[in-house]
Design a protein around this motif. Structure first.
Motif, PDB file in Angstrom:
ATOM      1  N   ALA A  30      -8.884   1.623  -1.809  1.00 42.06           N
ATOM      2  CA  ALA A  30      -9.075   2.979  -2.679  1.00 42.06           C
ATOM      3  C   ALA A  30      -8.710   4.323  -1.838  1.00 42.06           C
ATOM      4  N   ARG A  31      -7.631   3.842  -0.821  1.00 37.68           N
ATOM      5  CA  ARG A  31      -7.225   5.243  -0.565  1.00 37.68           C
ATOM      6  C   ARG A  31      -5.475   4.789  -0.834  1.00 37.68           C
ATOM      7  N   GLY A  32      -5.320   3.695  -1.273  1.00 36.18           N
ATOM      8  CA  GLY A  32      -3.521   3.913  -1.704  1.00 36.18           C
ATOM      9  C   GLY A  32      -3.497   2.128  -1.883  1.00 36.18           C
ATOM     10  N   PRO A  33      -1.432   2.101  -2.108  1.00 32.62           N
ATOM     11  CA  PRO A  33      -1.906   0.688  -2.020  1.00 32.62           C
ATOM     12  C   PRO A  33      -1.213  -0.488  -0.328  1.00 32.62           C
ATOM     13  N   VAL A  34      -1.294  -1.243  -0.589  1.00 33.90           N
ATOM     14  CA  VAL A  34      -1.259  -2.336   0.550  1.00 33.90           C
ATOM     15  C   VAL A  34      -0.459  -2.709   0.812  1.00 33.90           C
ATOM     16  N   VAL A  35       0.875  -2.937   1.947  1.00 39.62           N
ATOM     17  CA  VAL A  35       1.500  -3.732   2.357  1.00 39.62           C
ATOM     18  C   VAL A  35       0.682  -4.623   3.156  1.00 39.62           C
ATOM     19  N   ALA A  36       0.682  -5.750   2.671  1.00 34.57           N
ATOM     20  CA  ALA A  36       0.051  -7.146   3.573  1.00 34.57           C
ATOM     21  C   ALA A  36       1.288  -8.476   3.684  1.00 34.57           C
ATOM     22  N   ALA A  37       1.443  -8.260   5.134  1.00 36.06           N
ATOM     23  CA  ALA A  37       1.987  -9.532   5.971  1.00 36.06           C
ATOM     24  C   ALA A  37       1.688 -10.384   6.463  1.00 36.06           C
ATOM     25  N   ALA A 116      -1.354  -2.657  -5.729  1.00 37.32           N
ATOM     26  CA  ALA A 116      -1.396  -1.811  -5.888  1.00 37.32           C
ATOM     27  C   ALA A 116      -3.369  -1.611  -5.739  1.00 37.32           C
ATOM     28  N   PRO A 117      -3.360  -0.091  -5.898  1.00 41.48           N
ATOM     29  CA  PRO A 117      -4.639   0.563  -5.572  1.00 41.48           C
ATOM     30  C   PRO A 117      -5.291  -0.236  -6.326  1.00 41.48           C
ATOM     31  N   ASP A 118      -4.631  -0.693  -7.152  1.00 43.45           N
ATOM     32  CA  ASP A 118      -6.714  -1.581  -8.528  1.00 43.45           C
ATOM     33  C   ASP A 118      -6.353  -3.065  -8.636  1.00 43.45           C
ATOM     34  N   GLY A 119      -5.683  -3.536  -7.471  1.00 42.09           N
ATOM     35  CA  GLY A 119      -5.478  -4.747  -6.656  1.00 42.09           C
ATOM     36  C   GLY A 119      -4.571  -5.611  -7.041  1.00 42.09           C
ATOM     37  N   THR A 120      -3.827  -5.804  -8.074  1.00 41.53           N
ATOM     38  CA  THR A 120      -3.054  -6.250  -8.991  1.00 41.53           C
ATOM     39  C   THR A 120      -1.905  -6.100  -7.745  1.00 41.53           C
ATOM     40  N   VAL A 121      -1.619  -7.269  -7.495  1.00 40.74           N
ATOM     41  CA  VAL A 121       0.154  -7.430  -6.775  1.00 40.74           C
ATOM     42  C   VAL A 121       1.394  -7.033  -7.687  1.00 40.74           C
ATOM     43  N   GLN A 122       1.998  -6.850  -6.844  1.00 41.72           N
ATOM     44  CA  GLN A 122       3.206  -5.849  -7.217  1.00 41.72           C
ATOM     45  C   GLN A 122       3.860  -6.634  -7.176  1.00 41.72           C
ATOM     46  N   VAL A 123       4.355  -6.709  -5.732  1.00 45.46           N
ATOM     47  CA  VAL A 123       5.523  -7.633  -5.359  1.00 45.46           C
ATOM     48  C   VAL A 123       5.058  -8.680  -4.193  1.00 45.46           C
ATOM     49  N   ASP A 124       5.726 -10.346  -4.356  1.00 47.81           N
ATOM     50  CA  ASP A 124       5.860 -10.766  -3.198  1.00 47.81           C
ATOM     51  C   ASP A 124       6.766 -11.498  -3.023  1.00 47.81           C
ATOM     52  N   SER A 125       6.656 -11.843  -1.389  1.00 49.99           N
ATOM     53  CA  SER A 125       7.810 -12.414  -1.400  1.00 49.99           C
ATOM     54  C   SER A 125       7.187 -14.269  -0.587  1.00 49.99           C
ATOM     55  N   GLU A 139       8.431   1.061  -4.798  1.00 50.64           N
ATOM     56  CA  GLU A 139       7.341   2.010  -6.098  1.00 50.64           C
ATOM     57  C   GLU A 139       6.113   2.018  -4.930  1.00 50.64           C
ATOM     58  N   LEU A 140       6.115   2.632  -3.843  1.00 52.12           N
ATOM     59  CA  LEU A 140       5.533   3.581  -2.624  1.00 52.12           C
ATOM     60  C   LEU A 140       6.436   4.260  -3.105  1.00 52.12           C
ATOM     61  N   ALA A 141       7.950   4.747  -3.066  1.00 55.33           N
ATOM     62  CA  ALA A 141       8.021   6.137  -3.404  1.00 55.33           C
ATOM     63  C   ALA A 141       7.075   6.696  -4.808  1.00 55.33           C
ATOM     64  N   ARG A 142       6.992   5.728  -5.992  1.00 58.52           N
ATOM     65  CA  ARG A 142       6.529   6.117  -7.069  1.00 58.52           C
ATOM     66  C   ARG A 142       5.667   6.676  -7.119  1.00 58.52           C
ATOM     67  N   PHE A 143       4.656   6.256  -6.034  1.00 58.19           N
ATOM     68  CA  PHE A 143       3.720   5.989  -6.151  1.00 58.19           C
ATOM     69  C   PHE A 143       3.158   7.737  -5.490  1.00 58.19           C
ATOM     70  N   LEU A 144       3.651   7.847  -4.546  1.00 58.67           N
ATOM     71  CA  LEU A 144       3.859   8.785  -3.555  1.00 58.67           C
ATOM     72  C   LEU A 144       4.243  10.133  -4.340  1.00 58.67           C
ATOM     73  N   GLY A 145       5.361   9.704  -5.534  1.00 56.78           N
ATOM     74  CA  GLY A 145       6.123  10.733  -5.519  1.00 56.78           C
ATOM     75  C   GLY A 145       7.063  11.468  -5.423  1.00 56.78           C
ATOM     76  N   ARG A 146       8.327  10.976  -4.115  1.00 56.48           N
ATOM     77  CA  ARG A 146       8.983  11.343  -3.392  1.00 56.48           C
ATOM     78  C   ARG A 146      10.766  10.297  -3.745  1.00 56.48           C
TER      79      ARG A 146
END
Length: 164
Positions: A30-37, A116-125, A139-146
Motif C-alpha cells: 500500500a506504500r509502494g514496491p517491495v523488495v523481498a529477499a 509492484a504495488p499491485d502485487g505483481t512480481v516485476q523481477v525475480d531471481s 524499476e524503482l527509479a522509474r516508480f520514484l521518478g528519478r
C-alpha cells in the motif's frame, strides 16, 4: 526452483521482524514496491548478494519502498548476518516451517523479488543475478521518478550470475 515468477501475483504473507512485530506484504504494498529477499545465513551466495541489495536499499529504501531480508534462520543468527554483511534494511523471520518460502515454492536461496504495488512480481531471481539487480534499480527509479542508481561500481568484477 521457485514457483513464483515475473508476471505472477505475489502470495501475501505476514511475518515477524526481529523485535517480534508483525509485517504484512499487503500493508507494505500500500506504500509502494517491495523488495523481498529470502536467505539463509550459512549460504555463501546470500553472503555475496546481500551487500548489493544493501546498495539498492541505500539508493531507494527511504522513499516509498520497502526492503525486507526474509531469513530462514533464528533472530540471533539473522542479527549476526546483518551485522557481518552490512545489511541495514529490516529482516523478517520465516521460521517454524518456512510458511512464506513454501508459498513462493522456494528450493534455493537467495531468491529475491521486486513486487509492484499491485502485487505483481516485476523481477525475480534465484541465486545472484546481476541483471535482476540492475532491473530492480531501473524499476524503482522509474516508480520514484528519478535517475537510475548504479548497483555496481566501475572496476568491480562481478559475475553475471551465481547459482543459489
Amino acid at each position: 526452483m521457485a514457483t513464483v515468477h515475473t508476471g505472477n501475483k505475489a502470495p501475501d504473507f505476514e511475518l515477524k521482524d526481529l523485535d517480534g512485530k508483525r509485517a504484512s506484504l499487503q500493508e507494505a504494498l500500500a506504500r509502494g514496491p517491495v523488495v523481498a529477499a529470502f536467505f539463509k545465513v550459512s549460504c555463501p551466495v546470500c553472503q555475496f548478494t546481500f551487500p548489493f541489495l544493501e546498495r539498492l536499499f541505500k539508493a531507494y529504501g527511504p522513499d516509498r519502498t520497502t526492503f525486507w531480508a526474509i531469513s530462514q534462520d533464528n533472530a540471533r543468527d539473522t542479527r549476526d548476518f546483518r551485522a557481518e554483511y552490512g545489511v541495514t534494511f529490516p529482516a523478517l523471520l520465516d521460521d517454524d516451517g518456512y510458511p512464506a518460502s513454501n508459498d513462493y515454492g522456494l528450493t534455493n536461496v537467495p531468491t529475491f523479488y521486486l513486487i509492484a504495488p499491485d502485487g505483481t512480481v516485476q523481477v525475480d531471481s534465484v541465486g545472484f543475478g546481476k541483471k535482476a539487480l540492475e532491473k530492480i534499480s531501473e524499476e524503482l527509479a522509474r516508480f520514484l521518478g528519478r535517475p537510475v542508481a548504479p548497483v555496481f561500481t566501475p572496476g568491480e568484477v562481478i559475475p553475471e550470475s551465481k547459482p543459489g
